[in-house]
Design an enzyme around this catalytic site. Structure first.
Site, mmCIF file in Angstrom:
data_model
loop_
_atom_site.group_PDB
_atom_site.id
_atom_site.type_symbol
_atom_site.label_atom_id
_atom_site.label_comp_id
_atom_site.label_asym_id
_atom_site.label_seq_id
_atom_site.Cartn_x
_atom_site.Cartn_y
_atom_site.Cartn_z
ATOM 1 N N ARG A 58 -47.545 8.450 8.457
ATOM 2 C CA ARG A 58 -46.572 7.939 7.203
ATOM 3 C C ARG A 58 -45.885 6.751 7.520
ATOM 4 O O ARG A 58 -45.582 6.115 6.531
ATOM 5 C CB ARG A 58 -45.509 9.143 6.789
ATOM 6 C CG ARG A 58 -44.363 8.949 6.007
ATOM 7 C CD ARG A 58 -43.801 10.020 5.357
ATOM 8 N NE ARG A 58 -43.497 10.918 6.356
ATOM 9 C CZ ARG A 58 -42.528 10.958 7.120
ATOM 10 N NH1 ARG A 58 -41.662 10.276 7.270
ATOM 11 N NH2 ARG A 58 -42.294 12.262 8.009
ATOM 12 N N TYR A 111 -44.616 -2.199 -18.011
ATOM 13 C CA TYR A 111 -45.605 -0.962 -17.953
ATOM 14 C C TYR A 111 -44.684 0.307 -18.054
ATOM 15 O O TYR A 111 -43.723 0.465 -17.948
ATOM 16 C CB TYR A 111 -46.205 -1.132 -16.492
ATOM 17 C CG TYR A 111 -47.039 0.286 -16.071
ATOM 18 C CD1 TYR A 111 -47.948 0.714 -16.924
ATOM 19 C CD2 TYR A 111 -46.568 1.120 -15.038
ATOM 20 C CE1 TYR A 111 -48.447 2.016 -16.788
ATOM 21 C CE2 TYR A 111 -47.151 2.217 -14.780
ATOM 22 C CZ TYR A 111 -47.958 2.648 -15.477
ATOM 23 O OH TYR A 111 -48.576 3.983 -15.395
ATOM 24 N N ASP A 183 -43.901 -8.242 -10.476
ATOM 25 C CA ASP A 183 -44.980 -7.334 -10.472
ATOM 26 C C ASP A 183 -46.119 -8.233 -10.918
ATOM 27 O O ASP A 183 -46.255 -8.956 -11.900
ATOM 28 C CB ASP A 183 -44.933 -6.273 -11.626
ATOM 29 C CG ASP A 183 -46.352 -5.436 -11.543
ATOM 30 O OD1 ASP A 183 -47.003 -5.655 -11.273
ATOM 31 O OD2 ASP A 183 -46.040 -4.263 -11.925
ATOM 32 N N LYS A 208 -55.723 -1.368 -9.438
ATOM 33 C CA LYS A 208 -56.322 -2.345 -10.328
ATOM 34 C C LYS A 208 -57.096 -3.540 -9.559
ATOM 35 O O LYS A 208 -58.106 -2.974 -8.991
ATOM 36 C CB LYS A 208 -55.123 -3.159 -11.254
ATOM 37 C CG LYS A 208 -54.149 -2.059 -11.660
ATOM 38 C CD LYS A 208 -54.787 -1.004 -12.567
ATOM 39 C CE LYS A 208 -53.604 0.239 -13.262
ATOM 40 N NZ LYS A 208 -52.420 0.188 -12.769
HETATM 41 C C1 PLP Z 1 -48.349 -3.790 -14.257
HETATM 42 C C2 PLP Z 1 -48.411 -2.408 -13.590
HETATM 43 N N1 PLP Z 1 -47.465 -2.183 -12.767
HETATM 44 C C3 PLP Z 1 -47.463 -0.995 -12.055
HETATM 45 C C4 PLP Z 1 -48.385 -0.129 -12.415
HETATM 46 C C5 PLP Z 1 -48.321 1.244 -11.508
HETATM 47 O O1 PLP Z 1 -49.445 1.415 -10.716
HETATM 48 P P1 PLP Z 1 -50.057 3.031 -10.331
HETATM 49 O O2 PLP Z 1 -50.894 3.300 -11.501
HETATM 50 O O3 PLP Z 1 -50.925 2.514 -9.191
HETATM 51 O O4 PLP Z 1 -48.902 3.938 -9.881
HETATM 52 C C6 PLP Z 1 -49.268 -0.129 -13.505
HETATM 53 C C7 PLP Z 1 -50.154 0.864 -13.761
HETATM 54 O O5 PLP Z 1 -50.970 0.826 -14.705
HETATM 55 C C8 PLP Z 1 -49.413 -1.603 -14.055
HETATM 56 O O6 PLP Z 1 -50.326 -1.475 -14.880
#
Ligand code: PLP
Length: 405
Positions: A58, A111, A183, A208
């Site tokens: 962990r 998001y 992000d 992604k």
């Molecule tokens: C821009 C963005 N940030 C964060 C996330 C969250 O990621 P996860 O789905 O891997 O938890 C996403 C998910 O689509 C995203 O598009």
């Protein structure tokens, strides 16, 4: 982890933990939950942070460590820390840095699950959030309060593809001793490196492009060694969203081709976006590669390219959008992005279903907005599939219209 090597090389070699025992080329998957100590003193000194070495998976794992070091090198950061999902990374950054009474500044469009965390969860913990309809150095400066602790941004924004100019906002944050977080999921370090633009922390849904093959859920945060150590000793340890070694290994494998994949994703997108734009059924279309896009001027400075996400509306509105998305054959109707497969989805009812209809309208996410993540198939095949789906949508829309007779 700073290096003068090229990104293509770093994506394959940086941060290698490797296999000192047998010399295997591919990094071993250290599928273990715990690590055997030589003696109590060694275990105790690792727990006290007085000596190097793994304790328990962990808190750290050699395969995961290689991934962390490699992404940090790509982002030009001192260190990185992996989480079990992108949301695990977002939550760790928020709960690792904010406390009751603090104030966070972000954008209205985000998001969907990040928006839900900011609206629903932060309110429960007594953290104030300002959601700006337009984010630039002036609007952020006007919103700064004595208790502002963090500026959290996505650029381009999911799903509207608005671009935020980072450098002046990052400078403002530094001036006011406010933590800046970006992000970078949509761009990847191939196209944008927020740390070099002054950001304190950069995070990813590694689900992604970083992984790129649609078979892992993961997140990663990069920043200063101190910030990463704090996240490891704080939210990773106590909230526990740790990434497993097998998933880390899959992302390490994916990363090797990241620069090549992003290049092809983008060149495919150029073809698809230009084709969509001239189509008589397509209305508004958003892609930073178009000269008229307000963020276009930042290509070449902030971003090395426009990326491979397109958002668009059809002249037939919501019904036409639904008919089109239902009609794709090669493209897949699925959320997520950055995979080899072209993915199409409906933000208002899917990735951004966490927004109320009013919040969607305020964030500029129309009921008929379609988001397309252009994949790695041949661009002519993607276009052919979109063409047949649009033709099908047209037929259905005409059939549903009450006849004039
Ligand atoms: C821009 C963005 N940030 C964060 C996330 C969250 O990621 P996860 O789905 O891997 O938890 C996403 C998910 O689509 C995203 O598009």
């Amino acid at each position: 982890m700073k290096s003068t090597r090229h990104l293509e090389t770093l994506a394959i070699h940086a941060g290698r933990v490797g296999d000192p025992s047998f010399g295997s080329l591919s990094t071993p998957i250290h599928q273990t939950s715990t690590y055997v100590f030589d003696n109590v003193a060694q275990g105790a000194s690792r727990f006290a942070g007085e000596s190097e070495g793994f304790i328990y998976s962990r808190l750290g794992n050699p395969t995961v460590r290689e991934l962390e070091q490699r992404v940090a090198a790509l982002e030009g950061a001192e260190d990185g820390i992996a989480f079990a999902s992108g949301m695990g990374a977002v939550a760790a950054v928020i709960f690792g840095h904010l406390q009751q009474g603090d104030h966070l500044i972000t954008s209205k469009a985000l998001y969907g699950c990040t928006f839900a965390l900011f609206t629903e969860d932060l309110a429960r913990f007594g953290i104030e959030v300002s959601f700006l309809p337009e984010v630039n150095a002036n609007t952020v400066a006007a919103e700064l309060r004595p208790n502002t602790r963090m500026i959290y941004l996505e650029t381009p924004i999911n799903p509207t593809l608005e671009v935020i100019e980072l450098a002046p906002i990052m400078a403002l944050a530094k001036q006011h001793d406010v933590l800046s977080v970006v992000d970078n999921t949509f761009m990847t370090p191939v196209l944008q490196r927020p740390i070099e633009l002054g950001a304190d922390l950069v995070l990813h849904s590694a689900t992604k492009y970083l992984n790129g093959h649609g078979d892992v859920i993961a997140g990663i945060v990069c920043g200063s060694a101190e910030a990463v150590t704090n996240l490891r000793g704080g939210p990773l340890k106590t909230m526990g969203a740790a990434l497993g070694p097998m998933d880390a290994w899959l992302i390490i494998r994916g990363l090797k081709t990241l620069p090549v994949r992003v290049e092809r994703h983008q060149s495919n997108t150029e073809h698809v976006a230009q084709w969509l734009r001239q189509h008589s059924q397509v209305g508004n279309i958003y892609w930073p590669g178009f000269k008229e896009h307000p963020g276009h001027s930042l290509i070449g400075t902030q971003m090395a390219g426009p990326g491979a996400l397109i958002a668009f509306e059809l002249n037939g509105g919501y019904d036409a959008a639904v008919a089109m998305m239902n009609a794709v054959k090669l493209c897949r109707l699925a959320v997520s992005l950055g995979d080899a497969e072209t993915l199409i989805q409906h933000p208002a009812s899917m990735t951004h279903a966490t927004y109320s209809p009013e919040e969607l309208a305020e964030a500029g996410i129309s009921p008929g907005l379609i988001r397309l993540s252009v994949g790695l198939e041949h661009h002519e095949d993607i276009v052919a599939d979109l063409a047949q789906a649009l033709a099908q949508a047209q037929q259905e829309t005409l059939a549903a219209r009450p006849s004039a007779a």
